[in-house]
Design a protein around this motif. Sequence first.
Motif, PDB file in Angstrom:
ATOM      1  N   ASN A   1     132.998  98.222 -11.958  1.00 15.14           N
ATOM      2  CA  ASN A   1     134.076  98.351 -12.932  1.00 15.14           C
ATOM      3  C   ASN A   1     134.085  97.235 -13.827  1.00 15.14           C
ATOM      4  O   ASN A   1     135.069  96.664 -14.172  1.00 15.14           O
ATOM      5  N   ALA A   2     132.912  96.561 -13.871  1.00 16.29           N
ATOM      6  CA  ALA A   2     132.839  95.440 -15.109  1.00 16.29           C
ATOM      7  C   ALA A   2     132.853  95.990 -16.557  1.00 16.29           C
ATOM      8  O   ALA A   2     132.614  97.298 -16.713  1.00 16.29           O
ATOM      9  N   LYS A   3     133.370  95.322 -17.376  1.00 16.37           N
ATOM     10  CA  LYS A   3     133.342  95.532 -18.785  1.00 16.37           C
ATOM     11  C   LYS A   3     132.069  95.897 -19.268  1.00 16.37           C
ATOM     12  O   LYS A   3     131.943  96.772 -20.134  1.00 16.37           O
ATOM     13  N   GLU A   4     131.031  95.220 -18.838  1.00 10.64           N
ATOM     14  CA  GLU A   4     129.607  95.320 -19.347  1.00 10.64           C
ATOM     15  C   GLU A   4     128.512  94.967 -18.144  1.00 10.64           C
ATOM     16  O   GLU A   4     129.099  94.368 -17.150  1.00 10.64           O
ATOM     17  N   ALA A   5     127.522  95.976 -18.293  1.00  8.01           N
ATOM     18  CA  ALA A   5     126.585  96.053 -17.259  1.00  8.01           C
ATOM     19  C   ALA A   5     125.717  94.431 -17.673  1.00  8.01           C
ATOM     20  O   ALA A   5     125.293  94.137 -18.652  1.00  8.01           O
ATOM     21  N   ARG A   6     125.473  93.600 -16.478  1.00  7.56           N
ATOM     22  CA  ARG A   6     124.506  92.552 -16.354  1.00  7.56           C
ATOM     23  C   ARG A   6     123.944  92.164 -15.231  1.00  7.56           C
ATOM     24  O   ARG A   6     124.723  92.461 -14.022  1.00  7.56           O
TER      25      ARG A   6
ATOM     26  N   ARG B   1     126.656  93.108 -12.393  1.00 10.86           N
ATOM     27  CA  ARG B   1     128.088  93.747 -12.724  1.00 10.86           C
ATOM     28  C   ARG B   1     127.610  95.083 -13.187  1.00 10.86           C
ATOM     29  O   ARG B   1     126.721  95.066 -13.973  1.00 10.86           O
TER      30      ARG B   1
ATOM     31  N   ASN C   1     129.098  98.597 -14.885  1.00 13.64           N
ATOM     32  CA  ASN C   1     130.127  99.418 -16.013  1.00 13.64           C
ATOM     33  C   ASN C   1     130.408 100.735 -15.342  1.00 13.64           C
ATOM     34  O   ASN C   1     130.634 101.626 -16.112  1.00 13.64           O
ATOM     35  N   GLU C   2     130.704 100.767 -14.129  1.00 11.38           N
ATOM     36  CA  GLU C   2     131.105 102.038 -13.523  1.00 11.38           C
ATOM     37  C   GLU C   2     132.021 101.868 -12.137  1.00 11.38           C
ATOM     38  O   GLU C   2     131.935 100.894 -11.605  1.00 11.38           O
TER      39      GLU C   2
ATOM     40  N   ARG D   1     124.377 103.869 -10.928  1.00 10.83           N
ATOM     41  CA  ARG D   1     124.503 103.016 -12.104  1.00 10.83           C
ATOM     42  C   ARG D   1     123.579 101.806 -11.634  1.00 10.83           C
ATOM     43  O   ARG D   1     122.825 101.268 -12.614  1.00 10.83           O
TER      44      ARG D   1
ATOM     45  N   ILE E   1     120.355 100.210 -13.859  1.00 10.05           N
ATOM     46  CA  ILE E   1     120.688  98.734 -14.303  1.00 10.05           C
ATOM     47  C   ILE E   1     119.226  98.163 -13.882  1.00 10.05           C
ATOM     48  O   ILE E   1     118.507  97.548 -14.480  1.00 10.05           O
TER      49      ILE E   1
END
Length: 83
Positions: free
Chosen positions: A10-15, A27, A29-30, A40, A44
């Motif tokens: 549930n992060a703002k962006e995938a990293r 991180r 974003n799901e 996800r 990633i």
Amino acid sequence: MLIRVYVTPNAKEARVVKVSDDYFEVRINEMAVGGRANKRLLEILAEHFKVKKSRIFILKGRKTRNKLVQVIPERAPDSQLQS
């Protein structure tokens, strides 16, 4: 290759952050509902390691943030291996 992964859903962006040779913080974003975060995560990591999603497996930790993941690198075509 076996890697340890710490997941933050549930992060703002995938990293992807490489902490050491075999430890990564990812991180996602799901949300962690119904296996969506794990799906996800595979997407990633496939993009990060430049392999197909079918070559990445979660061995341990499907329901926790700490996971053990196997990444099977793509093999080079035989024509490139010959000199």
